[in-house]
Design a protein around this motif. Structure first.
Motif, PDB file in Angstrom:
ATOM      1  N   UNK A  97       2.567   0.952   1.671  1.00 39.17           N
ATOM      2  CA  UNK A  97       1.461   0.228   2.302  1.00 39.17           C
ATOM      3  C   UNK A  97       0.915  -0.860   1.380  1.00 39.17           C
ATOM      4  N   UNK A  98       0.772  -0.549   0.105  1.00 38.07           N
ATOM      5  CA  UNK A  98       0.289  -1.529  -0.863  1.00 38.07           C
ATOM      6  C   UNK A  98       1.243  -2.708  -0.968  1.00 38.07           C
ATOM      7  N   UNK A  99       2.545  -2.411  -1.007  1.00 40.57           N
ATOM      8  CA  UNK A  99       3.540  -3.481  -1.072  1.00 40.57           C
ATOM      9  C   UNK A  99       3.434  -4.378   0.166  1.00 40.57           C
ATOM     10  N   UNK A 100       3.304  -3.772   1.337  1.00 41.10           N
ATOM     11  CA  UNK A 100       3.204  -4.554   2.581  1.00 41.10           C
ATOM     12  C   UNK A 100       1.954  -5.435   2.561  1.00 41.10           C
ATOM     13  N   UNK A 107       4.178  -3.432   8.037  1.00 38.53           N
ATOM     14  CA  UNK A 107       4.624  -2.213   7.383  1.00 38.53           C
ATOM     15  C   UNK A 107       6.088  -1.917   7.711  1.00 38.53           C
ATOM     16  N   UNK A 108       6.475  -2.051   8.971  1.00 40.61           N
ATOM     17  CA  UNK A 108       7.862  -1.772   9.365  1.00 40.61           C
ATOM     18  C   UNK A 108       8.831  -2.759   8.718  1.00 40.61           C
ATOM     19  N   UNK A 109       8.417  -4.019   8.571  1.00 47.68           N
ATOM     20  CA  UNK A 109       9.279  -5.012   7.924  1.00 47.68           C
ATOM     21  C   UNK A 109       9.438  -4.709   6.436  1.00 47.68           C
ATOM     22  N   UNK A 113      12.974  -3.702   4.481  1.00 51.30           N
ATOM     23  CA  UNK A 113      13.434  -4.394   3.281  1.00 51.30           C
ATOM     24  C   UNK A 113      13.737  -3.395   2.159  1.00 51.30           C
ATOM     25  N   UNK A 114      12.931  -2.363   2.044  1.00 48.56           N
ATOM     26  CA  UNK A 114      13.166  -1.351   1.017  1.00 48.56           C
ATOM     27  C   UNK A 114      14.439  -0.574   1.324  1.00 48.56           C
ATOM     28  N   UNK A 115      14.606  -0.177   2.571  1.00 47.50           N
ATOM     29  CA  UNK A 115      15.797   0.591   2.965  1.00 47.50           C
ATOM     30  C   UNK A 115      17.053  -0.262   2.842  1.00 47.50           C
ATOM     31  N   UNK A 117      17.584  -2.609   0.798  1.00 51.79           N
ATOM     32  CA  UNK A 117      17.843  -2.946  -0.591  1.00 51.79           C
ATOM     33  C   UNK A 117      17.510  -4.373  -0.949  1.00 51.79           C
ATOM     34  N   UNK A 118      16.818  -5.087  -0.065  1.00 48.45           N
ATOM     35  CA  UNK A 118      16.446  -6.467  -0.369  1.00 48.45           C
ATOM     36  C   UNK A 118      15.208  -6.536  -1.260  1.00 48.45           C
ATOM     37  N   UNK A 119      14.565  -5.398  -1.473  1.00 44.39           N
ATOM     38  CA  UNK A 119      13.422  -5.320  -2.375  1.00 44.39           C
ATOM     39  C   UNK A 119      13.871  -4.571  -3.624  1.00 44.39           C
ATOM     40  N   UNK A 120      13.525  -5.099  -4.778  1.00 43.48           N
ATOM     41  CA  UNK A 120      13.841  -4.438  -6.041  1.00 43.48           C
ATOM     42  C   UNK A 120      12.892  -3.257  -6.210  1.00 43.48           C
ATOM     43  N   UNK A 121      13.376  -2.060  -5.869  1.00 45.38           N
ATOM     44  CA  UNK A 121      12.497  -0.892  -5.935  1.00 45.38           C
ATOM     45  C   UNK A 121      12.151  -0.528  -7.377  1.00 45.38           C
ATOM     46  N   UNK A 122      13.046  -0.829  -8.323  1.00 47.99           N
ATOM     47  CA  UNK A 122      12.715  -0.559  -9.731  1.00 47.99           C
ATOM     48  C   UNK A 122      11.504  -1.377 -10.154  1.00 47.99           C
ATOM     49  N   UNK A 123      11.526  -2.666  -9.786  1.00 43.63           N
ATOM     50  CA  UNK A 123      10.398  -3.528 -10.108  1.00 43.63           C
ATOM     51  C   UNK A 123       9.135  -3.096  -9.385  1.00 43.63           C
ATOM     52  N   UNK A 124       9.300  -2.710  -8.132  1.00 42.04           N
ATOM     53  CA  UNK A 124       8.161  -2.253  -7.324  1.00 42.04           C
ATOM     54  C   UNK A 124       7.555  -0.999  -7.939  1.00 42.04           C
ATOM     55  N   UNK A 125       8.409  -0.050  -8.326  1.00 41.56           N
ATOM     56  CA  UNK A 125       7.921   1.197  -8.899  1.00 41.56           C
ATOM     57  C   UNK A 125       7.293   0.985 -10.275  1.00 41.56           C
TER      58      UNK A 125
END
Length: 137
Positions: A97-100, A107-109, A113-115, A117-125
């Protein structure tokens, strides 16, 4: 399990968890042959016609299917974040939610993006983790 929209049963889940539309032929007066008002069913006056009733139910079914698909992708994104970040599901949802919000996306978009893999989850985390405590002295 019945799905309700505006108080009416719009769809039901089958044993294999697909949402199937529930069309009650008796709900549309013209479908039963009772117009309910003078001139109902005349050509050009399809307010209560069976085809309008079917179209309305199809529209409701599409809305329910879209909501179900959004829910599935949200759960998948929460799972990705929880697994990669060692989070519980509530923390993963808060992060999603914070990322969105921060990226001004729905939120669905953001979940898609996370699923995908277009979002860098390592960077996000790592961005969401608190800074390590500094040296005290």
């Amino acid at each position: 399990m019945p799905r309700r929209l505006r108080g009416a049963v719009a769809a039901a889940r089958t044993a294999d968890r697909r949402a199937e539309p529930v069309l009650h032929p008796g709900r549309c007066a013209v479908a039963r042959g009772r117009g309910g008002r003078a001139g109902a069913g005349r050509r050009g006056d399809d307010r209560n016609s069976a085809s309008t009733c079917v179209a309305r139910h199809e529209s409701i079914n599409e809305q329910l299917q879209s909501a179900l698909n959004s829910r599935i992708i949200l759960e998948q994104a929460k799972g990705v974040l929880a697994e990669r970040g060692g989070l519980d599901m509530e923390q993963a949802f808060i992060m999603l939610r914070t990322y969105a919000r921060n990226t001004n996306t729905r939120l669905a978009e953001a979940a898609r993006a996370i699923v995908d893999g277009t979002v860098d989850t390592k960077g996000l985390l790592s961005a969401a983790q608190p800074d390590p405590p500094g040296p005290t002295g």
